[in-house]
Design a protein around this motif. Structure first.
Motif, PDB file in Angstrom:
ATOM      1  N   SER A  41       0.846  -1.185   0.000  1.00 35.63           N
ATOM      2  CA  SER A  41       0.000   0.000   0.000  1.00 35.63           C
ATOM      3  C   SER A  41       0.883   1.238   0.000  1.00 35.63           C
ATOM      4  O   SER A  41       1.997   1.237   0.537  1.00 35.63           O
ATOM      5  CB  SER A  41      -0.926   0.012   1.223  1.00 35.63           C
ATOM      6  OG  SER A  41      -1.707   1.173   1.257  1.00 35.63           O
ATOM      7  N   SER A  42       0.360   2.316  -0.632  1.00 33.43           N
ATOM      8  CA  SER A  42       1.059   3.602  -0.675  1.00 33.43           C
ATOM      9  C   SER A  42       0.032   4.709  -0.544  1.00 33.43           C
ATOM     10  O   SER A  42      -1.053   4.649  -1.137  1.00 33.43           O
ATOM     11  CB  SER A  42       1.839   3.773  -1.992  1.00 33.43           C
ATOM     12  OG  SER A  42       2.858   2.794  -2.098  1.00 33.43           O
ATOM     13  N   ASN A  43       0.369   5.743   0.242  1.00 36.52           N
ATOM     14  CA  ASN A  43      -0.484   6.922   0.404  1.00 36.52           C
ATOM     15  C   ASN A  43       0.056   8.044  -0.473  1.00 36.52           C
ATOM     16  O   ASN A  43       1.245   8.373  -0.429  1.00 36.52           O
ATOM     17  CB  ASN A  43      -0.527   7.362   1.864  1.00 36.52           C
ATOM     18  CG  ASN A  43      -1.211   6.334   2.762  1.00 36.52           C
ATOM     19  OD1 ASN A  43      -2.107   5.624   2.315  1.00 36.52           O
ATOM     20  ND2 ASN A  43      -0.785   6.244   4.008  1.00 36.52           N
ATOM     21  N   LEU A  44      -0.824   8.623  -1.282  1.00 37.52           N
ATOM     22  CA  LEU A  44      -0.421   9.619  -2.264  1.00 37.52           C
ATOM     23  C   LEU A  44      -1.357  10.815  -2.216  1.00 37.52           C
ATOM     24  O   LEU A  44      -2.461  10.749  -1.657  1.00 37.52           O
ATOM     25  CB  LEU A  44      -0.444   9.014  -3.682  1.00 37.52           C
ATOM     26  CG  LEU A  44       0.342   7.723  -3.891  1.00 37.52           C
ATOM     27  CD1 LEU A  44      -0.015   7.126  -5.225  1.00 37.52           C
ATOM     28  CD2 LEU A  44       1.833   8.001  -3.803  1.00 37.52           C
ATOM     29  N   VAL A  45      -0.894  11.906  -2.801  1.00 40.58           N
ATOM     30  CA  VAL A  45      -1.720  13.098  -2.971  1.00 40.58           C
ATOM     31  C   VAL A  45      -1.942  13.397  -4.449  1.00 40.58           C
ATOM     32  O   VAL A  45      -2.671  14.320  -4.793  1.00 40.58           O
ATOM     33  CB  VAL A  45      -1.072  14.320  -2.285  1.00 40.58           C
ATOM     34  CG1 VAL A  45      -1.033  14.127  -0.781  1.00 40.58           C
ATOM     35  CG2 VAL A  45       0.329  14.575  -2.826  1.00 40.58           C
ATOM     36  N   THR A  46      -1.308  12.630  -5.336  1.00 42.12           N
ATOM     37  CA  THR A  46      -1.490  12.800  -6.769  1.00 42.12           C
ATOM     38  C   THR A  46      -2.492  11.764  -7.274  1.00 42.12           C
ATOM     39  O   THR A  46      -2.980  10.918  -6.526  1.00 42.12           O
ATOM     40  CB  THR A  46      -0.154  12.642  -7.502  1.00 42.12           C
ATOM     41  OG1 THR A  46       0.347  11.308  -7.277  1.00 42.12           O
ATOM     42  CG2 THR A  46       0.866  13.634  -6.975  1.00 42.12           C
ATOM     43  N   ARG A  47      -2.772  11.812  -8.582  1.00 36.35           N
ATOM     44  CA  ARG A  47      -3.695  10.877  -9.200  1.00 36.35           C
ATOM     45  C   ARG A  47      -2.988   9.972 -10.197  1.00 36.35           C
ATOM     46  O   ARG A  47      -3.588   9.491 -11.143  1.00 36.35           O
ATOM     47  CB  ARG A  47      -4.824  11.633  -9.903  1.00 36.35           C
ATOM     48  CG  ARG A  47      -5.684  12.439  -8.949  1.00 36.35           C
ATOM     49  CD  ARG A  47      -6.850  13.077  -9.671  1.00 36.35           C
ATOM     50  NE  ARG A  47      -7.646  13.874  -8.751  1.00 36.35           N
ATOM     51  CZ  ARG A  47      -8.749  14.526  -9.091  1.00 36.35           C
ATOM     52  NH1 ARG A  47      -9.172  14.480 -10.354  1.00 36.35           N
ATOM     53  NH2 ARG A  47      -9.425  15.230  -8.215  1.00 36.35           N
ATOM     54  N   ARG A  48      -1.727   9.756  -9.975  1.00 38.31           N
ATOM     55  CA  ARG A  48      -0.945   8.878 -10.848  1.00 38.31           C
ATOM     56  C   ARG A  48       0.139   8.218 -10.010  1.00 38.31           C
ATOM     57  O   ARG A  48       0.762   8.861  -9.162  1.00 38.31           O
ATOM     58  CB  ARG A  48      -0.327   9.656 -12.007  1.00 38.31           C
ATOM     59  CG  ARG A  48       0.500   8.802 -12.973  1.00 38.31           C
ATOM     60  CD  ARG A  48       1.180   9.684 -14.007  1.00 38.31           C
ATOM     61  NE  ARG A  48       0.189  10.367 -14.818  1.00 38.31           N
ATOM     62  CZ  ARG A  48      -0.302   9.880 -15.951  1.00 38.31           C
ATOM     63  NH1 ARG A  48       0.101   8.705 -16.381  1.00 38.31           N
ATOM     64  NH2 ARG A  48      -1.183  10.568 -16.649  1.00 38.31           N
ATOM     65  N   HIS A  49       0.354   6.933 -10.253  1.00 39.16           N
ATOM     66  CA  HIS A  49       1.367   6.207  -9.490  1.00 39.16           C
ATOM     67  C   HIS A  49       1.909   5.079 -10.358  1.00 39.16           C
ATOM     68  O   HIS A  49       1.169   4.451 -11.130  1.00 39.16           O
ATOM     69  CB  HIS A  49       0.770   5.632  -8.203  1.00 39.16           C
ATOM     70  CG  HIS A  49       1.773   4.923  -7.341  1.00 39.16           C
ATOM     71  ND1 HIS A  49       2.890   5.540  -6.826  1.00 39.16           N
ATOM     72  CD2 HIS A  49       1.838   3.634  -6.926  1.00 39.16           C
ATOM     73  CE1 HIS A  49       3.588   4.677  -6.117  1.00 39.16           C
ATOM     74  NE2 HIS A  49       2.972   3.513  -6.164  1.00 39.16           N
ATOM     75  N   LEU A  50       3.216   4.844 -10.241  1.00 40.85           N
ATOM     76  CA  LEU A  50       3.888   3.759 -10.955  1.00 40.85           C
ATOM     77  C   LEU A  50       4.251   2.674  -9.952  1.00 40.85           C
ATOM     78  O   LEU A  50       5.090   2.883  -9.070  1.00 40.85           O
ATOM     79  CB  LEU A  50       5.138   4.267 -11.669  1.00 40.85           C
ATOM     80  CG  LEU A  50       5.929   3.214 -12.458  1.00 40.85           C
ATOM     81  CD1 LEU A  50       5.085   2.632 -13.586  1.00 40.85           C
ATOM     82  CD2 LEU A  50       7.228   3.794 -13.004  1.00 40.85           C
ATOM     83  N   ILE A  51       3.621   1.528 -10.074  1.00 37.69           N
ATOM     84  CA  ILE A  51       3.882   0.397  -9.190  1.00 37.69           C
ATOM     85  C   ILE A  51       5.057  -0.386  -9.760  1.00 37.69           C
ATOM     86  O   ILE A  51       5.025  -0.834 -10.910  1.00 37.69           O
ATOM     87  CB  ILE A  51       2.643  -0.495  -9.055  1.00 37.69           C
ATOM     88  CG1 ILE A  51       1.466   0.308  -8.498  1.00 37.69           C
ATOM     89  CG2 ILE A  51       2.938  -1.689  -8.162  1.00 37.69           C
ATOM     90  CD1 ILE A  51       0.186  -0.488  -8.410  1.00 37.69           C
ATOM     91  N   ARG A  52       6.093  -0.541  -8.976  1.00 38.99           N
ATOM     92  CA  ARG A  52       7.310  -1.233  -9.408  1.00 38.99           C
ATOM     93  C   ARG A  52       7.469  -2.546  -8.646  1.00 38.99           C
ATOM     94  O   ARG A  52       6.796  -2.795  -7.655  1.00 38.99           O
ATOM     95  CB  ARG A  52       8.548  -0.353  -9.167  1.00 38.99           C
ATOM     96  CG  ARG A  52       8.485   1.017  -9.854  1.00 38.99           C
ATOM     97  CD  ARG A  52       9.687   1.849  -9.454  1.00 38.99           C
ATOM     98  NE  ARG A  52       9.645   3.186 -10.016  1.00 38.99           N
ATOM     99  CZ  ARG A  52      10.175   3.528 -11.178  1.00 38.99           C
ATOM    100  NH1 ARG A  52      10.795   2.600 -11.902  1.00 38.99           N
ATOM    101  NH2 ARG A  52      10.099   4.763 -11.620  1.00 38.99           N
ATOM    102  N   GLY A  53       8.415  -3.336  -9.110  1.00 40.72           N
ATOM    103  CA  GLY A  53       8.786  -4.572  -8.422  1.00 40.72           C
ATOM    104  C   GLY A  53       7.775  -5.691  -8.549  1.00 40.72           C
ATOM    105  O   GLY A  53       7.698  -6.545  -7.663  1.00 40.72           O
TER     106      GLY A  53
END
Length: 335
Positions: free
Chosen positions: A138-150
């Motif tokens: 899980s990751s907490n963000l403030v943007t509307r885009r995220h790159l999931i790695r690994g």
């Protein structure tokens, strides 16, 4: 997977020298259904691409979310939950995936009850492999885009996005499958050869198991028999490439090979090779009988050298035991 529609896009200049293309899909879609949207284009004329090869393409996954339900009591409804979201997953690679989300349009009658400021977003992803206890990430963000790695190639994942304070039931989720990658080395058990015609026409057998890291669906194997200098004497594509738990292949080579190599392949290509030295089955049989003969000789020498002494000691112990037993029965003890 059924194709819903197809459109041809013509490049349109935006006045700045760049070609901007935008297509609105407004028909043939159903709410609550996942779709894969792909864009393909012809290669550059400088690239000598055969006509038989497919054009390059780029695909993304999107789920049409259902309409937001009407609140039972707008005044007492929860205000920490953000607006309903929709997901766009792609491009999907073997080890990463791009996640983009946006707000779903809300009817006007619900607009006053919609929170104006979001407190952030939460992105979660986990493997979908039947293990309910998988912890996920899980990751907490403030943007509307995220790159999931690994990520692991050729694996199904469930990706969810929602407001930070929203519970798991309020998240928007999609299931994707990462692209396949070349597999790891196969688990080679062993290889044996024996002559069939006075030193020629060697019959060779090799046994192996599937790779520990398949990174996709194994589509086949390639078996190579090589000599001591690394030259390939015989190459085969055996049938039964999906055998379980072990695969077996037999071949006849003109010259005696010294190494057998197995290479697994997926849709992404061939992976790493796994080689094992070839053993002569006749030498193994002779070594087995030689070992038995050595064991028999060692036992015979031991018995001949230490047998009489051991036998005397055993007889002496037995005689002493009988004497003590007989002598003890004849004695009289006063009361």
């Amino acid at each position: 997977m059924e194709e819903v529609g197809r459109r041809r896009i013509e490049p349109v200049a935006d006045g700045t020298g760049n070609n901007m293309n935008k297509v609105v899909i407004d028909e043939g879609l159903v709410t609550g259904q996942q779709y894969r949207v792909c864009l393909s284009w012809p290669p550059h004329p400088a690239c000598l691409t055969p006509a038989a090869l497919p054009h390059p393409r780029l695909c993304s996954y999107i789920t049409i979310p259902p309409l937001p339900p009407l609140p039972v009591d707008p005044e007492n409804s929860r205000t920490t939950k953000g607006p309903p979201l929709y997901l766009v997953l792609g491009p999907v690679h073997g080890r990463n995936v791009s996640v983009t989300w946006g707000e779903l349009p809300v009817p006007r009658d619900l607009a006053p009850h919609r929170p104006q400021v979001s407190r952030g977003y939460r992105v979660t992803w986990r493997m979908v492999d039947g293990q309910v206890s998988h912890p996920g990430h899980s990751s907490n963000l403030v943007t509307r885009r995220h790159l999931i790695r690994g990520l692991i190639p050729g694996t199904r994942y469930e990706v969810c996005v929602g407001e930070t304070l929203a519970n798991d039931a309020e998240l928007a989720c999609d299931v994707i499958t990462t692209q396949e990658d070349v597999p790891g080395p196969a688990v080679t058990e062993g290889a044996w050869c024996w002559s069939q015609a006075h030193g020629t026409h060697w019959r060779c057998d090799v046994t192996w198991g599937p790779p520990l890291q398949p990174r996709g669906t194994i589509t086949g194997y390639r078996v190579e028999y090589r000599d001591g200098e690394g030259y390939t004497l015989l190459e085969s594509l055996p049938r039964g490439s999906l055998c379980r738990p072990l695969c077996h292949h037999s071949a006849t080579a003109t010259f005696h090979p010294s190494t057998a190599c197995v290479i697994a392949s997926t849709a992404a290509g061939e992976g790493w090779e796994s080689c094992v030295p070839i053993q002569d089955i006749r030498g193994r049989v002779l070594a087995y009988f030689e070992l038995r003969v050595l064991v028999v000789i060692a036992v015979t020498i031991f018995v001949y050298r230490f047998g009489p002494a051991i036998l005397k000691a055993i007889l002496r112990c037995c005689v002493r035991g009988l004497y003590r037993h007989m002598e003890g029965g004849e004695k009289q003890h006063p009361v």
